[in-house]
Design a protein around this motif. Structure first.
Motif, PDB file in Angstrom:
ATOM      1  N   CYS A 132       4.608   4.062  12.705  1.00 28.99           N
ATOM      2  CA  CYS A 132       6.281   4.054  12.579  1.00 28.99           C
ATOM      3  C   CYS A 132       7.078   5.121  12.837  1.00 28.99           C
ATOM      4  O   CYS A 132       7.991   4.893  13.977  1.00 28.99           O
ATOM      5  N   SER A 133       6.836   5.998  12.360  1.00 31.63           N
ATOM      6  CA  SER A 133       7.840   7.324  12.288  1.00 31.63           C
ATOM      7  C   SER A 133       8.334   7.471  14.375  1.00 31.63           C
ATOM      8  O   SER A 133       9.290   8.027  14.631  1.00 31.63           O
ATOM      9  N   TYR A 134       6.580   7.572  14.541  1.00 39.15           N
ATOM     10  CA  TYR A 134       6.422   8.016  16.008  1.00 39.15           C
ATOM     11  C   TYR A 134       7.186   7.176  17.125  1.00 39.15           C
ATOM     12  O   TYR A 134       8.352   7.348  17.750  1.00 39.15           O
ATOM     13  N   GLN A 135       7.571   6.073  16.672  1.00 40.58           N
ATOM     14  CA  GLN A 135       7.288   4.793  17.553  1.00 40.58           C
ATOM     15  C   GLN A 135       8.816   5.260  17.520  1.00 40.58           C
ATOM     16  O   GLN A 135      10.321   4.706  18.465  1.00 40.58           O
ATOM     17  N   ALA A 136       9.853   5.369  15.587  1.00 37.78           N
ATOM     18  CA  ALA A 136      11.440   4.582  15.882  1.00 37.78           C
ATOM     19  C   ALA A 136      11.445   7.246  16.555  1.00 37.78           C
ATOM     20  O   ALA A 136      12.995   6.345  17.302  1.00 37.78           O
ATOM     21  N   VAL A 181       2.276  14.774  19.163  1.00 34.47           N
ATOM     22  CA  VAL A 181       1.120  14.264  18.417  1.00 34.47           C
ATOM     23  C   VAL A 181       0.735  13.168  18.572  1.00 34.47           C
ATOM     24  O   VAL A 181       1.551  12.116  19.085  1.00 34.47           O
ATOM     25  N   CYS A 182      -0.069  12.541  17.364  1.00 36.63           N
ATOM     26  CA  CYS A 182      -0.660  11.150  17.707  1.00 36.63           C
ATOM     27  C   CYS A 182      -1.139  10.926  16.625  1.00 36.63           C
ATOM     28  O   CYS A 182      -1.527  11.548  16.053  1.00 36.63           O
ATOM     29  N   VAL A 183      -0.300   9.318  16.512  1.00 37.84           N
ATOM     30  CA  VAL A 183      -1.496   9.680  14.854  1.00 37.84           C
ATOM     31  C   VAL A 183      -2.907   8.950  14.624  1.00 37.84           C
ATOM     32  O   VAL A 183      -3.760   9.765  15.212  1.00 37.84           O
ATOM     33  N   GLY A 184      -3.126  10.192  13.439  1.00 36.19           N
ATOM     34  CA  GLY A 184      -3.917  10.421  12.330  1.00 36.19           C
ATOM     35  C   GLY A 184      -5.420  11.663  13.947  1.00 36.19           C
ATOM     36  O   GLY A 184      -6.345  11.430  13.135  1.00 36.19           O
ATOM     37  N   GLN A 188       0.618  -1.417   0.311  1.00 33.86           N
ATOM     38  CA  GLN A 188      -0.078  -0.009  -0.108  1.00 33.86           C
ATOM     39  C   GLN A 188       0.821   1.423  -0.091  1.00 33.86           C
ATOM     40  O   GLN A 188       0.240   2.147  -0.264  1.00 33.86           O
ATOM     41  N   LEU A 189       2.021   1.112   0.344  1.00 34.27           N
ATOM     42  CA  LEU A 189       3.215   2.156   0.524  1.00 34.27           C
ATOM     43  C   LEU A 189       3.840   2.608  -0.792  1.00 34.27           C
ATOM     44  O   LEU A 189       4.549   1.823  -1.417  1.00 34.27           O
ATOM     45  N   SER A 190       4.167   4.057  -0.785  1.00 34.47           N
ATOM     46  CA  SER A 190       5.490   4.209  -1.927  1.00 34.47           C
ATOM     47  C   SER A 190       6.804   4.089  -1.805  1.00 34.47           C
ATOM     48  O   SER A 190       6.745   2.843  -0.272  1.00 34.47           O
ATOM     49  N   SER A 191       7.725   3.451  -2.513  1.00 39.12           N
ATOM     50  CA  SER A 191       8.992   3.642  -2.218  1.00 39.12           C
ATOM     51  C   SER A 191       9.263   4.909  -1.001  1.00 39.12           C
ATOM     52  O   SER A 191      10.510   3.804  -0.538  1.00 39.12           O
ATOM     53  N   ILE A 192       9.256   5.943  -1.106  1.00 37.63           N
ATOM     54  CA  ILE A 192       9.622   6.923   0.220  1.00 37.63           C
ATOM     55  C   ILE A 192       9.182   5.855   1.417  1.00 37.63           C
ATOM     56  O   ILE A 192       9.974   6.234   2.669  1.00 37.63           O
ATOM     57  N   ALA A 193       7.911   5.521   1.174  1.00 42.42           N
ATOM     58  CA  ALA A 193       7.400   5.364   2.608  1.00 42.42           C
ATOM     59  C   ALA A 193       7.680   4.313   3.386  1.00 42.42           C
ATOM     60  O   ALA A 193       7.976   3.476   4.250  1.00 42.42           O
ATOM     61  N   ASN A 194       8.456   3.268   1.556  1.00 42.28           N
ATOM     62  CA  ASN A 194       8.908   1.775   2.489  1.00 42.28           C
ATOM     63  C   ASN A 194      10.579   2.426   2.633  1.00 42.28           C
ATOM     64  O   ASN A 194      10.721   1.206   3.530  1.00 42.28           O
ATOM     65  N   SER A 195      11.137   2.993   2.002  1.00 39.18           N
ATOM     66  CA  SER A 195      12.166   3.702   2.857  1.00 39.18           C
ATOM     67  C   SER A 195      12.218   3.638   4.334  1.00 39.18           C
ATOM     68  O   SER A 195      12.964   3.210   4.955  1.00 39.18           O
ATOM     69  N   VAL A 196      10.929   4.908   4.418  1.00 38.48           N
ATOM     70  CA  VAL A 196      11.072   5.282   5.301  1.00 38.48           C
ATOM     71  C   VAL A 196      10.964   4.196   6.738  1.00 38.48           C
ATOM     72  O   VAL A 196      11.659   3.952   7.871  1.00 38.48           O
ATOM     73  N   ILE A 197       9.951   3.128   6.696  1.00 37.62           N
ATOM     74  CA  ILE A 197       9.838   2.056   7.414  1.00 37.62           C
ATOM     75  C   ILE A 197      10.412   1.185   7.947  1.00 37.62           C
ATOM     76  O   ILE A 197      10.735   0.515   8.496  1.00 37.62           O
ATOM     77  N   PHE A 214       5.477  19.489   7.623  1.00 39.38           N
ATOM     78  CA  PHE A 214       6.842  19.626   8.855  1.00 39.38           C
ATOM     79  C   PHE A 214       5.943  19.780   9.985  1.00 39.38           C
ATOM     80  O   PHE A 214       5.826  18.864  11.414  1.00 39.38           O
ATOM     81  N   ALA A 215       4.585  19.583  10.148  1.00 37.36           N
ATOM     82  CA  ALA A 215       3.668  20.163  11.892  1.00 37.36           C
ATOM     83  C   ALA A 215       3.205  18.667  11.799  1.00 37.36           C
ATOM     84  O   ALA A 215       2.574  18.738  13.328  1.00 37.36           O
ATOM     85  N   ARG A 216       3.085  17.687  11.073  1.00 38.58           N
ATOM     86  CA  ARG A 216       3.361  16.362  12.064  1.00 38.58           C
ATOM     87  C   ARG A 216       4.258  15.379  12.509  1.00 38.58           C
ATOM     88  O   ARG A 216       3.828  14.631  13.599  1.00 38.58           O
ATOM     89  N   ILE A 217       5.763  15.687  11.858  1.00 37.72           N
ATOM     90  CA  ILE A 217       6.673  15.092  11.741  1.00 37.72           C
ATOM     91  C   ILE A 217       7.770  15.723  13.022  1.00 37.72           C
ATOM     92  O   ILE A 217       7.729  15.480  14.272  1.00 37.72           O
ATOM     93  N   ALA A 218       7.250  16.917  12.853  1.00 37.92           N
ATOM     94  CA  ALA A 218       8.535  18.057  13.678  1.00 37.92           C
ATOM     95  C   ALA A 218       8.665  17.785  15.297  1.00 37.92           C
ATOM     96  O   ALA A 218       9.521  17.441  15.740  1.00 37.92           O
ATOM     97  N   PRO A 219       7.029  17.970  15.270  1.00 37.99           N
ATOM     98  CA  PRO A 219       6.578  18.285  16.648  1.00 37.99           C
ATOM     99  C   PRO A 219       6.415  16.615  17.534  1.00 37.99           C
ATOM    100  O   PRO A 219       6.803  16.544  18.694  1.00 37.99           O
ATOM    101  N   ALA A 220       6.686  16.193  16.758  1.00 39.22           N
ATOM    102  CA  ALA A 220       7.730  14.419  17.803  1.00 39.22           C
ATOM    103  C   ALA A 220       8.298  14.104  17.921  1.00 39.22           C
ATOM    104  O   ALA A 220       8.618  13.480  19.253  1.00 39.22           O
ATOM    105  N   CYS A 221       9.125  14.850  17.801  1.00 39.79           N
ATOM    106  CA  CYS A 221      10.878  16.143  18.767  1.00 39.79           C
ATOM    107  C   CYS A 221      10.585  16.075  19.847  1.00 39.79           C
ATOM    108  O   CYS A 221      10.712  17.825  18.608  1.00 39.79           O
TER     109      CYS A 221
END
Length: 572
Positions: free
Chosen positions: A91-95, A482-485, A42-51, A175-182
């Motif tokens: 996956c990103s938040y947990q990592a 931040v919380c998933v979804g 279901q994921l794109s190549s860049i999403a698969n790479s990140v996961i 940026f607003a979904r990923i950056a605040p995870a740190c």
């Protein structure tokens, strides 16, 4: 699980994140087979790479990560249109929860690249949006120098891993979904303002080079703050337990801070902590005992910009005034600089942020752990503001400030932001952050675990606060805002207030343009008649401010020449 993360944390402290992935020497067929990731259709190549990279950090296969996501967040099934994006967030938040356990993670270029790739993948998570890329020359990049930060994330033995183009950019939503995870990198309240500041010269799109430069500057600021207690500047300060040095000015002899009391002035250095301002006057080669100006207790403190000059003259707009019931007369701190008043403006903003944070704590009667989280938000905001100033010479102001409490004070209706923040802080339950809370299987419990003192634990993990000062977070997994979804209510409140403020200002500007009836007509006529006088006054004010030293110098020389010539003619 706790033992697994403990071992991983020790490994990350001994080696960089790069060492988890890289292998020296030749790989056997078995090694290559074990290292080959399994793509998620279901994921794109860049999403698969990140996961895949997230799975390596977590030491969990990608299929198991997907299974956990579908089990813990069962409402996000494969038929959902946001399935790919939510899986990527999960996956990103947990990592990132694991990565941020390493005190020096900001200095790792691979982690910086990974977080940026998470944003790129968030914008393009679904395979329907991007045709699968065929295996290209990624193997050619395997021998690139490790110092350039390429070999870890962009070269492996499968077609799934893609090399990200440096020209690709990130938008505000990603940026607003990923950056605040740190919590160190961004705060949900000011994340949009931070993005606007970073992209002020790139048309609202974030390039990796800018993002990387910002993180590098932020890393330097954090290291300076960590080393401050062991430096000579802290020798004269009687700091209380939990008191952290936020910033210091006046260390450079050519840029002192002048303290004005009445008509007397004395050079020295000024220190801001999360509880007070300290001034140390310069004696004969040594600094005298520091004088403390409290920002914590309710002493009717006033901090504002002020004019100052020699012998009490009000000439230069470069001073910060401190006034409270504990001092007999206002104290002025002057920040001399040849051009502008940026030093003073910066110190006014960060001092007000600490003062407003303590007012917020008193207003909502916050408890110990809640107080620590509220102050941690203020300190991290100051660190981000300083990093942006040092790296790009940007000074966000008005509604674009990066300081949480200053934003709430300046934004019309900002009390709503403080109300939501206080309600979230009241929900903080330290016992939920322990290992037994993580074992709960209900979705509600897992969502509430995201309401954690993320800023406080960020300071602890960075080494700015001792671990023993607060409950140990080693067994906790989710430390973020931040919380998933889901979107944090604070972010929604800031967006709504910003939108309403923009509409109100636009309406006011429209009204001002059409108000020419009755007495307003007379006012309009008077404005036109006085226009030359007003413009002349503005030009004189501009020259007196020395914003353009060359023009001001030439004007001063011309005036002096005219005066001398007039006097000479009179004598002749």
């Amino acid at each position: 699980m706790e033992n697994r993360f403990g071992r991983l944390e020790n490994l990350m402290r001994q080696k960089s994140l790069k060492s988890i992935f890289l292998r020296s020497g030749k790989k056997s067929a078995q090694d290559i087979a074990e290292a080959s990731p399994r793509t998620i259709p279901q994921l794109s190549s860049i999403a698969n790479s990140v996961i895949y990279r997230c799975s390596k950090i977590l030491s969990i296969p990608t299929e198991e990560l997907q299974h956990r996501f579908e089990t813990e967040l069962s409402e996000h099934d494969e038929q959902s249109p946001t399935y790919a994006r939510n899986l990527l967030e999960f996956c990103s938040y947990q990592a990132l929860d694991v990565v941020t356990r390493c005190p020096d993670y900001l200095s790792d270029k691979e982690i910086r690249r990974l977080t940026f790739d998470m944003m790129l993948a968030w914008e393009d998570p679904d395979v329907k949006r991007e045709p699968l890329q065929k295996e290209s020359a990624s193997c050619d990049n395997q021998e690139v120098d490790d110092e350039e930060g390429w070999s870890l994330f962009y070269s492996n033995s499968t077609s799934m891993a893609v090399q990200v183009d440096d020209k690709k950019t990130v938008g505000p939503e990603a940026f607003a979904r990923i950056a605040p995870a740190c919590a160190v990198v961004a705060d949900v309240i000011t994340v949009q303002n931070l993005f606007d500041a970073l992209t002020s010269s790139s048309g609202g799109l974030l390039h990796f080079l800018i993002y990387d430069k910002y993180l590098g500057s932020l890393n330097k600021v954090i290291k300076t703050a960590k080393n401050a207690p062991g430096m000579p500047l802290a020798s004269n300060l009687q700091l209380a337990e939990g008191e952290i040095i936020v910033d210091v000015d006046g260390i450079v002899p050519t840029q002192p801070v002048l303290q004005h009391i009445g008509i007397s002035a004395w050079p020295g250095r000024l220190t801001l902590t999360n509880y007070a301002l300290y001034f140390e006057s310069l004696g004969v080669g040594l600094y005298n005992k520091a004088v403390r100006y409290d920002l914590e207790t309710d002493l009717k403190q006033v901090l504002k910009a002020e004019l100052t000059g020699p012998l009490g003259a009000r000439l230069f707009d470069k001073a910060l005034m401190y006034k409270s019931s504990s001092v007999t007369e206002p104290i002025l701190f002057e920040f001399p600089e040849f051009k502008g008043n940026s030093r003073r403006d910066y110190w006014l903003e960060i001092s007000l942020e600490i003062l407003h944070a303590h007012k917020f704590i008193r207003r909502y009667n916050l408890k110990e752990s809640e107080q620590a989280e509220a102050l941690a938000k203020a300190m991290l905001g100051i660190f981000r503001y300083r990093a942006l100033r040092d790296a790009f010479h940007i000074f966000p102001s008005h509604y674009k400030t990066l300081l949480v409490y200053n934003l709430a004070e300046k934004l019309p209706g900002g009390d709503r932001i403080l109300e939501i923040l206080s309600s979230q802080l009241e929900q903080l339950n330290v016992s939920m952050l322990q290992h037994d809370a993580i074992k709960r299987s209900s979705n509600d419990a897992k969502r509430k675990s995201s309401l954690s003192p993320a800023s406080l634990y960020a300071l602890i993990r960075l080494g700015l606060l001792p671990k023993g000062a607060y409950p140990d977070e080693d067994a906790m997994f989710l430390v973020r805002d931040v919380c998933v979804g889901e979107i944090n209510p604070l972010e929604l409140a800031v967006k709504k207030l910003g939108y309403d403020t923009g509409r109100a200002e636009a309406a006011k500007a429209t009204v001002d343009q059409v108000k020419v009836d009755g007495i307003d007509t007379n006012i309009a006529v008077m404005k036109q008649l006085l226009f030359p006088v007003v413009e002349s006054a503005k030009r004189l004010q501009f020259l007196a401010s020395w914003d353009d030293p060359f023009k001001s110098t030439m004007f001063l020389v011309l005036i002096c020449f005219t005066i001398v010539r007039y006097i000479w003619k009179g004598l002749v």
